[in-house]
Motif scaffolding. Structure first.
Motif, mmCIF file in Angstrom:
data_model
loop_
_atom_site.group_PDB
_atom_site.id
_atom_site.type_symbol
_atom_site.label_atom_id
_atom_site.label_comp_id
_atom_site.label_asym_id
_atom_site.label_seq_id
_atom_site.Cartn_x
_atom_site.Cartn_y
_atom_site.Cartn_z
ATOM 1 N N UNK A 2 0.527 -1.329 0.025
ATOM 2 C CA UNK A 2 0.008 -0.124 0.086
ATOM 3 C C UNK A 2 1.002 1.258 -0.100
ATOM 4 N N UNK A 3 0.994 1.946 -1.155
ATOM 5 C CA UNK A 3 2.100 3.174 -1.207
ATOM 6 C C UNK A 3 1.013 4.208 -0.538
ATOM 7 N N UNK A 4 1.731 5.232 0.019
ATOM 8 C CA UNK A 4 1.097 6.148 0.610
ATOM 9 C C UNK A 4 0.150 6.845 -0.057
ATOM 10 N N UNK A 5 0.387 7.347 -1.646
ATOM 11 C CA UNK A 5 -0.382 7.911 -2.269
ATOM 12 C C UNK A 5 -1.545 7.273 -2.767
ATOM 13 N N UNK A 6 -1.779 5.995 -2.343
ATOM 14 C CA UNK A 6 -2.912 5.177 -2.726
ATOM 15 C C UNK A 6 -3.890 5.082 -1.591
ATOM 16 N N UNK A 7 -3.628 5.640 -0.647
ATOM 17 C CA UNK A 7 -4.530 5.635 0.659
ATOM 18 C C UNK A 7 -5.956 6.348 0.391
ATOM 19 N N UNK A 8 -6.927 6.135 1.095
ATOM 20 C CA UNK A 8 -8.207 6.939 0.813
ATOM 21 C C UNK A 8 -7.697 8.423 1.671
ATOM 22 N N UNK A 9 -8.499 9.261 1.316
ATOM 23 C CA UNK A 9 -7.910 10.771 1.834
ATOM 24 C C UNK A 9 -9.473 11.291 2.122
ATOM 25 N N UNK A 10 -9.344 12.003 3.355
ATOM 26 C CA UNK A 10 -10.720 12.820 3.722
ATOM 27 C C UNK A 10 -9.988 14.174 4.180
ATOM 28 N N UNK A 11 -10.469 15.304 3.687
ATOM 29 C CA UNK A 11 -10.137 16.441 4.348
ATOM 30 C C UNK A 11 -11.178 17.362 4.688
ATOM 31 N N UNK A 12 -11.481 17.224 5.956
ATOM 32 C CA UNK A 12 -12.792 18.131 6.586
ATOM 33 C C UNK A 12 -12.445 19.446 6.957
ATOM 34 N N UNK A 13 -11.448 19.912 6.752
ATOM 35 C CA UNK A 13 -11.073 21.240 7.162
ATOM 36 C C UNK A 13 -10.278 21.279 8.527
ATOM 37 N N UNK A 14 -10.870 20.856 9.454
ATOM 38 C CA UNK A 14 -10.294 20.639 11.012
ATOM 39 C C UNK A 14 -9.730 19.272 11.236
ATOM 40 N N UNK A 15 -10.248 18.373 10.221
ATOM 41 C CA UNK A 15 -9.397 17.233 10.139
ATOM 42 C C UNK A 15 -8.965 16.702 8.887
ATOM 43 N N UNK A 16 -7.622 16.116 8.816
ATOM 44 C CA UNK A 16 -6.946 15.651 7.467
ATOM 45 C C UNK A 16 -6.582 14.343 7.849
ATOM 46 N N UNK A 17 -7.287 13.438 7.158
ATOM 47 C CA UNK A 17 -7.173 11.828 7.605
ATOM 48 C C UNK A 17 -6.894 11.208 6.335
ATOM 49 N N UNK A 18 -5.763 10.238 6.554
ATOM 50 C CA UNK A 18 -5.340 9.350 5.416
ATOM 51 C C UNK A 18 -5.919 8.175 5.832
ATOM 52 N N UNK A 19 -6.451 7.203 5.285
ATOM 53 C CA UNK A 19 -7.053 5.767 5.506
ATOM 54 C C UNK A 19 -6.234 4.556 4.821
ATOM 55 N N UNK A 20 -5.319 3.790 5.508
ATOM 56 C CA UNK A 20 -4.965 2.924 4.682
ATOM 57 C C UNK A 20 -6.177 1.635 4.392
ATOM 58 N N UNK A 21 -6.807 1.650 5.294
ATOM 59 C CA UNK A 21 -8.015 0.601 5.011
ATOM 60 C C UNK A 21 -9.566 1.385 5.206
ATOM 61 N N UNK A 22 -10.316 0.639 4.187
ATOM 62 C CA UNK A 22 -11.636 1.454 3.998
ATOM 63 C C UNK A 22 -12.077 1.967 5.502
ATOM 64 N N UNK A 23 -12.521 3.153 5.571
ATOM 65 C CA UNK A 23 -13.071 3.784 6.724
ATOM 66 C C UNK A 23 -14.197 4.853 6.066
ATOM 67 N N UNK A 24 -15.251 4.823 6.887
ATOM 68 C CA UNK A 24 -16.042 6.149 6.833
ATOM 69 C C UNK A 24 -16.572 6.180 5.225
#
Length: 237
Positions: free
Chosen positions: A6-28
């Motif tokens: 799992x390369x870093x740039x293939x992770x899921x990503x969600x930026x909520x403004x106050x939270x910047x989150x990268x997901x290695x596995x399925x989440x939300x």
């Protein structure tokens, strides 16, 4: 040997403004059927929370939740009446068991907090919820893998309701270390925090991850100064 990279740039990503989150596995809202979990390892989130912001009170059940701060101060409150601050060099664990509510906020008003949020499937459900937090500074060993989590309350690090072992390593360039798996039908997931590592003929860099199963021992070679989190978990869940 079987590997999943799992390369870093293939992770899921969600930026909520106050939270910047990268997901290695399925989440939300991020879902990839090929990346739901690695054995008992269900969630590996790489989170950055803005100053004075955080996760409001929310529930969990039947999950072992581990938080590892990488930078800044994170304030924890829960329905077991625990109030605590976790910082870099600490590890926090919460066995959600039959149900618990908690919140997590950036304690600082002038800097971000960065931490790993990790979920592991438990080996028993509906246990009494529990909380623990320790400093791992005394466990630190330069150029070695040092244990921060296990299934045993009297062993180094925190403990969880699962046959899992977590180790961290701060390795100088050119250092090679070996890790021997402790359980049968177990796998190892490595997550590179900083620097570069060669593992199973793969060159890994910052925030890359690799899962390895079907071996009894693995070798890690630091191609540059590197920090790594190694997680051994059962593959049959």
């Amino acid at each position: 040997m079987k590997t999943v990279l799992h390369r870093a740039d293939t992770r899921g990503h969600a930026n909520h403004g106050w939270l910047d989150s990268y997901h290695t596995f399925s989440f939300a809202n991020y879902y990839d059927p090929e990346r739901v979990h690695f054995g008992a390892l269900r969630v590996l989130n790489d989170d950055t929370v803005n100053p004075a912001m955080g996760f409001g009170k929310h529930p969990h059940e039947n999950m072992e939740i581990i938080s590892i701060p990488l930078e800044g101060d994170l304030e924890h409150k829960d329905s077991m009446d625990n109030v605590a601050i976790i910082r870099e060099g600490d590890v926090q664990v919460m066995s959600a068991g039959k149900g618990v509510f908690h919140s997590e906020f950036n304690k600082n008003k002038d800097k971000q907090v960065k931490f790993l949020q990790i979920w592991v499937f438990p080996n028993k459900n509906n246990v009494k919820p529990r909380y623990d937090q320790i400093s791992i500074r005394d466990l630190y060993r330069k150029d070695e893998l040092y244990q921060i989590l296990s299934p045993k309350a009297d062993d180094d690090g925190v403990w969880i309701h699962q046959d899992a072992w977590f180790h961290m390593g701060d390795l100088s360039r050119g250092t090679t270390v070996n890790y021997k798996l402790k359980g049968d039908n177990h796998g190892v997931y490595l997550f590179v925090l900083e620097g570069g590592l060669n593992v199973a003929d793969h060159e890994l860099t910052r925030r890359d991850g690799i899962g390895i199963e079907g071996v009894n021992e693995i070798e890690l070679s630091a191609s540059s100064d590197a920090k790594v989190l190694l997680m051994e978990v059962p593959m049959n869940v």
